[in-house]
Design an enzyme around this catalytic site. Structure first.
Site, PDB file in Angstrom:
ATOM      1  N   ALA A  86       0.679  -1.252  -0.142  1.00 22.08           N
ATOM      2  CA  ALA A  86       0.125   0.021  -0.067  1.00 22.08           C
ATOM      3  C   ALA A  86       0.958   1.265  -0.136  1.00 22.08           C
ATOM      4  O   ALA A  86       1.692   1.331   0.946  1.00 22.08           O
ATOM      5  CB  ALA A  86      -0.794   0.227   1.425  1.00 22.08           C
ATOM      6  N   TYR A 125       8.599  10.890  -3.933  1.00 21.90           N
ATOM      7  CA  TYR A 125       8.182   9.122  -4.337  1.00 21.90           C
ATOM      8  C   TYR A 125       9.415   8.371  -4.049  1.00 21.90           C
ATOM      9  O   TYR A 125       9.380   7.464  -3.062  1.00 21.90           O
ATOM     10  CB  TYR A 125       7.513   9.062  -5.359  1.00 21.90           C
ATOM     11  CG  TYR A 125       7.220   7.560  -5.880  1.00 21.90           C
ATOM     12  CD1 TYR A 125       6.689   6.743  -4.907  1.00 21.90           C
ATOM     13  CD2 TYR A 125       7.917   6.661  -6.807  1.00 21.90           C
ATOM     14  CE1 TYR A 125       6.479   5.378  -5.015  1.00 21.90           C
ATOM     15  CE2 TYR A 125       7.716   5.424  -7.108  1.00 21.90           C
ATOM     16  CZ  TYR A 125       6.802   4.986  -6.259  1.00 21.90           C
ATOM     17  OH  TYR A 125       6.820   3.276  -6.733  1.00 21.90           O
ATOM     18  N   ILE A 145       4.366  11.009 -26.509  1.00 23.20           N
ATOM     19  CA  ILE A 145       5.359  10.391 -26.157  1.00 23.20           C
ATOM     20  C   ILE A 145       6.319  11.568 -25.445  1.00 23.20           C
ATOM     21  O   ILE A 145       6.667  12.623 -25.870  1.00 23.20           O
ATOM     22  CB  ILE A 145       6.248  10.201 -27.431  1.00 23.20           C
ATOM     23  CG1 ILE A 145       5.539   9.076 -28.110  1.00 23.20           C
ATOM     24  CG2 ILE A 145       7.566   9.311 -26.948  1.00 23.20           C
ATOM     25  CD1 ILE A 145       6.209   8.680 -29.597  1.00 23.20           C
ATOM     26  N   THR A 147      11.111   0.348  -5.319  1.00 24.42           N
ATOM     27  CA  THR A 147      11.024   0.888  -6.712  1.00 24.42           C
ATOM     28  C   THR A 147      12.396   1.160  -7.183  1.00 24.42           C
ATOM     29  O   THR A 147      13.264   1.470  -6.498  1.00 24.42           O
ATOM     30  CB  THR A 147      10.209   2.080  -6.728  1.00 24.42           C
ATOM     31  OG1 THR A 147      10.391   2.554  -8.025  1.00 24.42           O
ATOM     32  CG2 THR A 147      10.638   3.096  -5.735  1.00 24.42           C
TER      33      THR A 147
HETATM   34  N1  LIG Z   1       3.303  -0.187 -10.804  1.00 23.12           N
HETATM   35  C1  LIG Z   1       4.755  -0.227 -11.074  1.00 23.12           C
HETATM   36  O1  LIG Z   1       5.346  -0.374 -11.956  1.00 23.12           O
HETATM   37  C2  LIG Z   1       5.438  -0.202  -9.642  1.00 23.12           C
HETATM   38  C3  LIG Z   1       7.008  -0.197  -9.761  1.00 23.12           C
HETATM   39  C4  LIG Z   1       7.703  -0.039  -8.493  1.00 23.12           C
HETATM   40  C5  LIG Z   1       7.014  -0.026  -7.343  1.00 23.12           C
HETATM   41  N2  LIG Z   1       5.723  -0.208  -7.190  1.00 23.12           N
HETATM   42  C6  LIG Z   1       5.123   0.046  -5.822  1.00 23.12           C
HETATM   43  O2  LIG Z   1       4.386  -1.289  -5.624  1.00 23.12           O
HETATM   44  C7  LIG Z   1       3.307  -1.076  -5.000  1.00 23.12           C
HETATM   45  C8  LIG Z   1       2.011  -1.169  -5.458  1.00 23.12           C
HETATM   46  O3  LIG Z   1       1.877  -0.449  -6.898  1.00 23.12           O
HETATM   47  P1  LIG Z   1       0.584  -0.552  -7.955  1.00 23.12           P
HETATM   48  O4  LIG Z   1       1.216  -0.109  -9.045  1.00 23.12           O
HETATM   49  O5  LIG Z   1      -0.138  -1.993  -7.571  1.00 23.12           O
HETATM   50  O6  LIG Z   1      -0.264   0.519  -7.082  1.00 23.12           O
HETATM   51  P2  LIG Z   1      -1.921   0.587  -6.935  1.00 23.12           P
HETATM   52  O7  LIG Z   1      -2.095   2.230  -6.565  1.00 23.12           O
HETATM   53  O8  LIG Z   1      -2.537  -0.238  -8.089  1.00 23.12           O
HETATM   54  O9  LIG Z   1      -1.968  -0.100  -5.556  1.00 23.12           O
HETATM   55  C9  LIG Z   1      -1.595   0.290  -4.438  1.00 23.12           C
HETATM   56  C10 LIG Z   1      -2.932  -0.106  -3.378  1.00 23.12           C
HETATM   57  O10 LIG Z   1      -2.647   0.547  -2.025  1.00 23.12           O
HETATM   58  C11 LIG Z   1      -3.781   0.989  -1.674  1.00 23.12           C
HETATM   59  N3  LIG Z   1      -3.491   2.024  -0.691  1.00 23.12           N
HETATM   60  C12 LIG Z   1      -2.773   3.198  -0.660  1.00 23.12           C
HETATM   61  N4  LIG Z   1      -2.581   3.906   0.325  1.00 23.12           N
HETATM   62  C13 LIG Z   1      -3.316   2.984   1.377  1.00 23.12           C
HETATM   63  C14 LIG Z   1      -3.288   3.033   2.688  1.00 23.12           C
HETATM   64  N5  LIG Z   1      -2.885   4.185   3.329  1.00 23.12           N
HETATM   65  N6  LIG Z   1      -4.269   2.213   3.420  1.00 23.12           N
HETATM   66  C15 LIG Z   1      -4.703   1.180   2.862  1.00 23.12           C
HETATM   67  N7  LIG Z   1      -4.494   0.888   1.597  1.00 23.12           N
HETATM   68  C16 LIG Z   1      -3.980   1.978   0.593  1.00 23.12           C
HETATM   69  C17 LIG Z   1      -4.644   1.691  -2.966  1.00 23.12           C
HETATM   70  O11 LIG Z   1      -5.998   1.755  -2.628  1.00 23.12           O
HETATM   71  C18 LIG Z   1      -4.148   0.590  -3.743  1.00 23.12           C
HETATM   72  O12 LIG Z   1      -5.185  -0.387  -4.043  1.00 23.12           O
HETATM   73  C19 LIG Z   1       3.326   0.492  -4.442  1.00 23.12           C
HETATM   74  O13 LIG Z   1       4.018   0.188  -3.238  1.00 23.12           O
HETATM   75  C20 LIG Z   1       4.340   0.963  -5.400  1.00 23.12           C
HETATM   76  O14 LIG Z   1       4.811   2.194  -4.966  1.00 23.12           O
HETATM   77  C21 LIG Z   1       4.862  -0.229  -8.303  1.00 23.12           C
HETATM   78  O1  LIG Z   2       1.778   8.796 -21.788  1.00 25.27           O
HETATM   79  C1  LIG Z   2       2.772   8.402 -21.607  1.00 25.27           C
HETATM   80  C2  LIG Z   2       3.201   7.511 -20.322  1.00 25.27           C
HETATM   81  C3  LIG Z   2       4.491   7.421 -20.083  1.00 25.27           C
HETATM   82  N1  LIG Z   2       5.304   7.610 -21.110  1.00 25.27           N
HETATM   83  C4  LIG Z   2       6.654   7.312 -20.867  1.00 25.27           C
HETATM   84  O2  LIG Z   2       6.768   5.842 -20.612  1.00 25.27           O
HETATM   85  C5  LIG Z   2       7.958   5.500 -19.866  1.00 25.27           C
HETATM   86  C6  LIG Z   2       7.142   4.648 -18.686  1.00 25.27           C
HETATM   87  O3  LIG Z   2       6.342   5.187 -18.074  1.00 25.27           O
HETATM   88  P1  LIG Z   2       5.435   4.763 -16.899  1.00 25.27           P
HETATM   89  O4  LIG Z   2       4.638   6.067 -16.196  1.00 25.27           O
HETATM   90  O5  LIG Z   2       4.534   3.761 -17.362  1.00 25.27           O
HETATM   91  O6  LIG Z   2       6.353   4.124 -15.643  1.00 25.27           O
HETATM   92  P2  LIG Z   2       7.661   4.982 -14.828  1.00 25.27           P
HETATM   93  O7  LIG Z   2       9.031   4.350 -15.516  1.00 25.27           O
HETATM   94  O8  LIG Z   2       7.434   6.404 -14.842  1.00 25.27           O
HETATM   95  O9  LIG Z   2       7.583   4.438 -13.309  1.00 25.27           O
HETATM   96  C7  LIG Z   2       7.113   3.267 -12.889  1.00 25.27           C
HETATM   97  O10 LIG Z   2       8.128   2.317 -12.632  1.00 25.27           O
HETATM   98  C8  LIG Z   2       8.804   3.099 -11.550  1.00 25.27           C
HETATM   99  C9  LIG Z   2      10.073   2.523 -11.498  1.00 25.27           C
HETATM  100  O11 LIG Z   2      10.888   2.133 -12.785  1.00 25.27           O
HETATM  101  C10 LIG Z   2       8.112   3.715 -10.499  1.00 25.27           C
HETATM  102  O12 LIG Z   2       8.462   2.662  -9.267  1.00 25.27           O
HETATM  103  C11 LIG Z   2       6.534   3.765 -10.696  1.00 25.27           C
HETATM  104  O13 LIG Z   2       6.002   3.841  -9.486  1.00 25.27           O
HETATM  105  C12 LIG Z   2       6.138   3.231 -11.740  1.00 25.27           C
HETATM  106  O14 LIG Z   2       4.781   3.995 -11.885  1.00 25.27           O
HETATM  107  C13 LIG Z   2       8.457   6.788 -19.243  1.00 25.27           C
HETATM  108  O15 LIG Z   2       9.594   7.000 -19.895  1.00 25.27           O
HETATM  109  C14 LIG Z   2       7.215   7.930 -19.620  1.00 25.27           C
HETATM  110  O16 LIG Z   2       7.836   9.147 -19.726  1.00 25.27           O
HETATM  111  C15 LIG Z   2       4.929   8.423 -22.224  1.00 25.27           C
HETATM  112  O17 LIG Z   2       5.873   8.641 -23.025  1.00 25.27           O
HETATM  113  N2  LIG Z   2       3.685   8.788 -22.536  1.00 25.27           N
END
Ligand SMILES: NC(=O)c1ccc[n+]([C@@H]2O[C@H](COP(=O)([O-])OP(=O)(O)OC[C@H]3O[C@@H](n4cnc5c(N)ncnc54)[C@H](O)[C@@H]3O)[C@@H](O)[C@H]2O)c1
Ligand SMILES: O=c1ccn([C@@H]2O[C@H](COP(=O)(O)OP(=O)(O)O[C@H]3O[C@H](CO)[C@H](O)[C@H](O)[C@H]3O)[C@@H](O)[C@H]2O)c(=O)[nH]1
Length: 335
Positions: free
Chosen positions: A73, A140, A206, A116
């Protein structure tokens, strides 16, 4: 053993729950449903609860015999954290610390933590190793790095064992189980590309075409969410064996540019996907690629999905059969 998953109704958390269903662990899920979806939680006892609520947390820990916590979370958007850092420190640190305090009170001494690639900022070396300097470029990324440091202090002082998993770019879906990515607003590249293919958006922007990369667009390391989720089970097993606390990267080791992702999605979907150059997005490093050698060697983690088109196809199947995502329902047991 009962395993508590925080954020288990979110994108990655729901896939972690799905992988836990294949193990003997019993599952308890907490999510405030701010971003998550009740329908995404396929198993376990579900509590709609915010981590900031100490009393509810205490009740949940009293009602269950929790042996370990998988803590996903968090708020997790780099751009939003630049504009509103207070939200990020409040949720990711203050509420996260609440959870740790309750864990100590109930003698729960094992945590798998969602960290992350954003902890590295703009790294000097590619592929990035865990021993490389962490210089986060956003609130973040800093909130996640600080939490890792808190975990290390809690390990030293109280013996809390942890595994921190530094995910790179999670994508794809377990479409056969009926779960996938549904964020509102959506900011991630692959779902936005696929929503453009579905004509839910006119065109994709992009963000930056003048980076010093092979085609001028940012390069990222895309990892299938089920591969990512399986690593949490390995991490739990390591903690049960009372191993040392560790930090692992979780990525594919391959990097794809934004333009390459769009092209791969055109091939997978067979549809036009209109894209236009736009300004760089603040906080975006040009290249992020993981070395995941450490987790492969130490925990025997391997990827099942090795081909970007395969990964995009799993996301495409989910998005095309669930064009509205999970819909609006926000139910769940409140205590
Ligand atoms: N999506 C990615 O590519 C990515 C990359 C690196 C790290 N992460 C990390 O992975 C985790 C999950 O990411 P995700 O993409 O599934 O995000 P998400 O937003 O889909 O999931 C996070 C969940 O946590 C819940 N939440 C947030 N704050 C809360 C709180 N205070 N109490 C209870 N519930 C709460 C939200 O409702 C949500 O369901 C996060 O910690 C994020 O930082 C994600
Ligand atoms: O409409 C868009 C959306 C994204 N991008 C580009 O696509 C790449 C990937 O972007 P995302 O938003 O899909 O992912 P991020 O790399 O920004 O971030 C994700 O991965 C990170 C770790 O690599 C963090 O943990 C973060 O929480 C998670 O969302 C980036 O270069 C971004 O600039 C575009 O060009 N157009």
């Amino acid at each position: 053993m009962e395993v508590l998953v925080t954020g288990g109704a979110g994108y990655i958390g729901s896939h972690v729950v799905r992988e836990l269903m294949k193990t003997p662990y019993d599952i308890v899920v907490i999510d405030n449903l701010q971003k998550g979806h009740r329908e995404a939680v396929l198993a376990g006892e579900f509590y709609r609860c915010d981590l900031a609520d100490r009393q509810k947390l205490d009740e949940i820990f009293s009602d269950h015999d929790i042996g370990a916590v998988i803590h996903l979370a968090a708020d997790s958007l780099v751009g939003e954290s630049m504009e509103n850092p207070q939200k990020y420190y409040q949720n990711n640190l203050t509420a996260g610390l609440n959870l740790l305090e309750i864990m100590l009170e109930h003698n729960v001494m094992k945590m798998v933590f969602s960290s992350t690639a954003a902890v590295y900022g703009s790294p000097d070396n590619i592929p990035i190793e865990e021993s490389d300097t962490a210089k986060p470029a956003s609130p973040y990324g800093r909130s996640k790095l600080f939490y890792e440091e808190i975990l290390a202090d809690f390990d030293n002082a109280y013996g809390l064992g942890f595994v921190s998993l530094r995910y790179f770019n999670a994508c794809g879906a377990d479409y056969e189980a009926g779960i996938g990515e549904d964020h509102d607003p959506e900011t991630h590249l692959i779902p936005l590309v696929l929503k453009t293919a579905l004509r839910q958006r006119d065109k994709l922007k992009i963000f930056g075409t003048d980076y010093k990369t092979r085609d001028g667009t940012c390069i990222r390391d895309y990892i299938h969410v089920s591969d990512l989720a399986r690593a949490h089970i390995l991490a739990l097993e390591k903690l049960e064996e009372e191993g040392e606390s560790s930090i692992y990267n979780l990525g594919s080791g391959d990097g794809f540019s934004v333009k390459e992702v769009i092209e791969a999605a055109r091939e997978v979907t067979g549809r036009e996907i209109e894209a236009e150059p736009a300004e760089r997005r603040p906080g975006d490093p040009p290249v992020l690629i993981a070395s995941s050698e450490k987790i492969r060697k130490e925990l025997g983690w391997e990827r099942e999905y090795k081909d970007l088109k395969n990964i995009i196809e799993t996301a495409w199947r989910w998005h095309s059969s669930n064009p509205e995502g999970y819909g609006e329902s926000k139910t769940g047991k409140e205590i």
